[in-house]
Design an enzyme around this catalytic site. Sequence first.
Site, PDB file in Angstrom:
ATOM      1  N   HIS A 225      -8.723  91.489 -63.138  1.00 36.48           N
ATOM      2  CA  HIS A 225      -8.205  92.533 -64.009  1.00 36.48           C
ATOM      3  C   HIS A 225      -8.473  92.099 -65.440  1.00 36.48           C
ATOM      4  O   HIS A 225      -8.229  90.950 -65.812  1.00 36.48           O
ATOM      5  CB  HIS A 225      -6.714  92.696 -63.710  1.00 36.48           C
ATOM      6  N   TYR A 256      -2.978  99.254 -70.891  1.00 34.42           N
ATOM      7  CA  TYR A 256      -1.700  98.933 -71.522  1.00 34.42           C
ATOM      8  C   TYR A 256      -1.930  98.051 -72.749  1.00 34.42           C
ATOM      9  O   TYR A 256      -2.993  97.430 -72.898  1.00 34.42           O
ATOM     10  CB  TYR A 256      -0.746  98.258 -70.538  1.00 34.42           C
ATOM     11  N   ASP A 554      16.737 103.638 -36.452  1.00 34.95           N
ATOM     12  CA  ASP A 554      17.322 104.517 -35.441  1.00 34.95           C
ATOM     13  C   ASP A 554      16.244 104.744 -34.393  1.00 34.95           C
ATOM     14  O   ASP A 554      15.080 104.983 -34.710  1.00 34.95           O
ATOM     15  CB  ASP A 554      17.869 105.825 -36.029  1.00 34.95           C
TER      16      ASP A 554
HETATM   17  N1  THG Z   1      11.326 110.615 -30.491  1.00 38.06           N
HETATM   18  C1  THG Z   1      11.496 109.455 -29.851  1.00 38.06           C
HETATM   19  N2  THG Z   1      11.917 108.362 -30.481  1.00 38.06           N
HETATM   20  C2  THG Z   1      12.175 108.394 -31.817  1.00 38.06           C
HETATM   21  C3  THG Z   1      12.040 109.589 -32.523  1.00 38.06           C
HETATM   22  C4  THG Z   1      11.585 110.728 -31.825  1.00 38.06           C
HETATM   23  N3  THG Z   1      12.566 107.276 -32.456  1.00 38.06           N
HETATM   24  C5  THG Z   1      12.576 107.240 -33.877  1.00 38.06           C
HETATM   25  C6  THG Z   1      13.090 108.525 -34.454  1.00 38.06           C
HETATM   26  N4  THG Z   1      12.358 109.638 -33.873  1.00 38.06           N
HETATM   27  C7  THG Z   1      14.543 108.636 -34.122  1.00 38.06           C
HETATM   28  N5  THG Z   1      15.160 109.821 -34.670  1.00 38.06           N
HETATM   29  C8  THG Z   1      15.799 110.752 -33.917  1.00 38.06           C
HETATM   30  C9  THG Z   1      16.741 111.536 -34.549  1.00 38.06           C
HETATM   31  C10 THG Z   1      17.469 112.463 -33.812  1.00 38.06           C
HETATM   32  C11 THG Z   1      17.247 112.617 -32.460  1.00 38.06           C
HETATM   33  C12 THG Z   1      16.272 111.884 -31.853  1.00 38.06           C
HETATM   34  C13 THG Z   1      15.543 110.935 -32.580  1.00 38.06           C
HETATM   35  C14 THG Z   1      18.086 113.542 -31.640  1.00 38.06           C
HETATM   36  N6  THG Z   1      19.384 113.556 -31.912  1.00 38.06           N
HETATM   37  C15 THG Z   1      20.363 114.276 -31.135  1.00 38.06           C
HETATM   38  C16 THG Z   1      21.344 114.944 -32.089  1.00 38.06           C
HETATM   39  O1  THG Z   1      21.802 114.258 -33.007  1.00 38.06           O
HETATM   40  O2  THG Z   1      21.590 116.104 -31.949  1.00 38.06           O
HETATM   41  C17 THG Z   1      21.078 113.250 -30.285  1.00 38.06           C
HETATM   42  C18 THG Z   1      21.996 113.832 -29.337  1.00 38.06           C
HETATM   43  C19 THG Z   1      22.594 112.788 -28.458  1.00 38.06           C
HETATM   44  O3  THG Z   1      22.792 111.640 -28.914  1.00 38.06           O
HETATM   45  O4  THG Z   1      22.861 113.106 -27.313  1.00 38.06           O
HETATM   46  O5  THG Z   1      17.610 114.181 -30.753  1.00 38.06           O
HETATM   47  O6  THG Z   1      11.380 111.816 -32.404  1.00 38.06           O
HETATM   48  N7  THG Z   1      11.217 109.373 -28.554  1.00 38.06           N
END
Ligand code: THG
Length: 823
Positions: A225, A256, A554
């Site tokens: 750089h 800069y 998650d």
């Molecule tokens: N599909 C799969 N895995 C995943 C995701 C996906 N892992 C990472 C990420 N996406 C996780 N995020 C979610 C967020 C919400 C839900 C699923 C994955 C979902 N939630 C329901 C609800 O809150 O209404 C859960 C209901 C329950 O717990 O019974 O569906 O896209 N394979």
Amino acid sequence: MDSSTQVLVVGAGIVGCSTAYHLARLGITDVLVVEQGPLFATGGSSSHAPGLVFQTNPSETMSRLAADTVRCYAGLELDGLPCFHQVGGIEVAATPERWADLQRKLGLATAWGIRGELLDPRQVHDRIPQIDPARIHGGLHVPTDGVAKPVRAAEAMAREAKRLGVRFAAGTEVIGFEVRDGRIRTAHTSGGDVAVQTVLCCAGIWGPQVGRLAGVSIPVQPLAHQYAVTSPVPGLEPADGEVRQPILRHQDSSMYFRQIHDRYGIGSYQHRAIPVRSDDLLPTAAPGAGAEAPSEGGGWKGMASVQPFTPEDFAGPWADACELLPALRHTEITEGMNGLFLFTADGMPVLGPSNEVGNFWVAEAVWITHAAGVGRAMAQWLAGEVPGIDLRQADLRRFEDFAHSPSYVGERGAQSFREVYDIIHPQQPPEHPRPLRTSPFHDRQRELGAVFLEANGWERPHWYESNKSLVDGRDIAQPGPWAGRYWSPIVGAEHQATRERAAMYDMTSLPRAEVTGRGALDLLQRLTTNQLDRPPGYVTYTLMLEPTAGIRADITVARLARDAFQIGCNGPRDIAWLRRHADEAVQVRDITGGTCCIGLWGPRARDVLAKLADRDVSHEAFRFFRAKRLFVGEVPVLALRLSYVGELGWELYASAEFGRRLWDLLAAAGAEHGIFPGGRGAFNGLRLEKGYRAWGADMWSLHDPDEAGLAFAVKADKGEFIGRDALLRRREQAPRRRLCCLRIDDGTVLMGSEPVFADDAPVGFTTSAGYGHSVGASLAYAWLPAELSDPGTPVRVSYFDQRYPATVVADPVFDPEMTRMRC
Ligand code: THG
């Protein structure tokens, strides 16, 4: 030299010194810092860095690291000399586009807790009289920015670290490691062997070489750089200290400027990327005249991290500089250099433990701007704490195998260099290397006119031109120019039609792992919050927590057999986390490659699947959040009945070689039900209005499940799991902040990362934003103080030059009763 140490820090540049200092302050003083060169002008990048600290960054992580760095440097001195000149920073705009971008950047600064203001050309001129105000539209002024004295700051921190017991060894090169059972036991150095518990590599441009000695790949690219110093500038007279004027960024020319007494130091990113092979670096640094070399001008000759100035590359920048600062026409460049420092594929640092060797950690590709904050975060992390600033975007383990290839690192590193001062849209895909990872549906998608963006190397359709006719007769809300980039009305049409018919979403890029073995259930129970001890055939949404109860990921966990689970993850870090906690009784396998997935979603999804499946897919036979193996035509499929877009349907997983057949079967069987392929644009809008959080965008390690609205995924009474105790302690008090859903009153579509105001005071920031084409509202999630989280609360969101009234609404805004999915 000492024959053992708890932590061996390799490199006494600013990162090594800062980490040692912060470790010592945390009470970890059994630390040895080895440096191949002299102390503290080691000859690495810290020794030639001009020290400009502009804190504002699109990344919250980077802005917070910078703000922490400023706080740290500003509190240091060495023999009465300051380590930071808090003169402020000004970015100027020479084009209307840049001026609009500075308004956006002021928003970013405010969102991340950094105070700033926009100045008109006159006000800029008042602060930097050498500027021709006619050349600019104005500037963004951040009063707490400034100039760091990197070598001085390193020495000041090292001195305090030494006082607390840390040892420093100069002229000591690491020449090898003894690795046994995946851990480094001994470091071989030119000064003798050292038994180590943990190694932290802060060797900067020499990092890849050090990593290689341990069998660890560090995906960084050294690039040169340009930096030059002028002769004395008429009218530039420092009263005291070496710099009084605010530091200056001329983004439109990728340059800069900083004052050095009566001269300017000028840096440029305008030139071609000049890569250097890490193997070609000289092993030992031989610095020239001294520590403060660059700020005094010159003196950096002989440093291995500095290459000769190439005047031909500076001709363009110099002309631009003279235009912005006409006083420079009476000066000349007296000296210059091409200084080496590190770039990465995504422009972020690489931090944390390596996958290859459990106790080999890195802190590499860190700029002076972030170094003290990174040192503090690394110290916390090494001490077993969760860093106070979330480092998800900087974690070494975000890179998968391919992203360690020299070809990828070189290509993307050079692109990061070219883009240092560009206006980068958050969705802008890289140009090269593409296509890199394609799903088995790729040919079909191209035939359908897919417009692809890229994520983690994957080509992902954002919308399909073949769906153009879906727009007919619909009133699709149109975002403005910024949020409307990488957008088409087709996105809105695919969104609405998904809730009317059946759509196919390519979910192949969703990272997934198979966890098997006697210990599989135990491992998953220990790492996650929800009850996973359910019969095979059940799917569970659950969280992985940090020991602090912050959300690490998650995930979905499908129990396929007593000892076999399929995990849907957020990214490679999650798979690394599973592996790190697994023992011999568990196997963790990344099955993303080699498999594919179609999300078949929409009210007609069952009609489509029923035509092809060899088993009953009625609600009674195949309930919500259950998993079954079935045949779709000839294709063996694992079907999970869940949907991130909030509709009836399944994720259909198959071995990759069947992907094309699976696609064609669904497309043909779905024709009578109006099936169509849906892109990522619609996908994002659908999940937003359904209230499904995206880890990394909406919540991360600093947020607990209650604050994020995910308490339903925690079964605190299921037994021990990581983060449980901390969560119970946090629950003794009500959350202080919450992730809220905002409706932007006038329908303006936001981008995310905007500051939120209440009574004119900044109170939070937006995370994901977009348009809910089914509910007919512009939506954004936002982190707000708990007292502002009740539905009906009015706030304002700042976007470019306006503040838009918005209202907190009950979450989710679409189908809160779940009638569309549980049917
Ligand atoms: N599909 C799969 N895995 C995943 C995701 C996906 N892992 C990472 C990420 N996406 C996780 N995020 C979610 C967020 C919400 C839900 C699923 C994955 C979902 N939630 C329901 C609800 O809150 O209404 C859960 C209901 C329950 O717990 O019974 O569906 O896209 N394979």
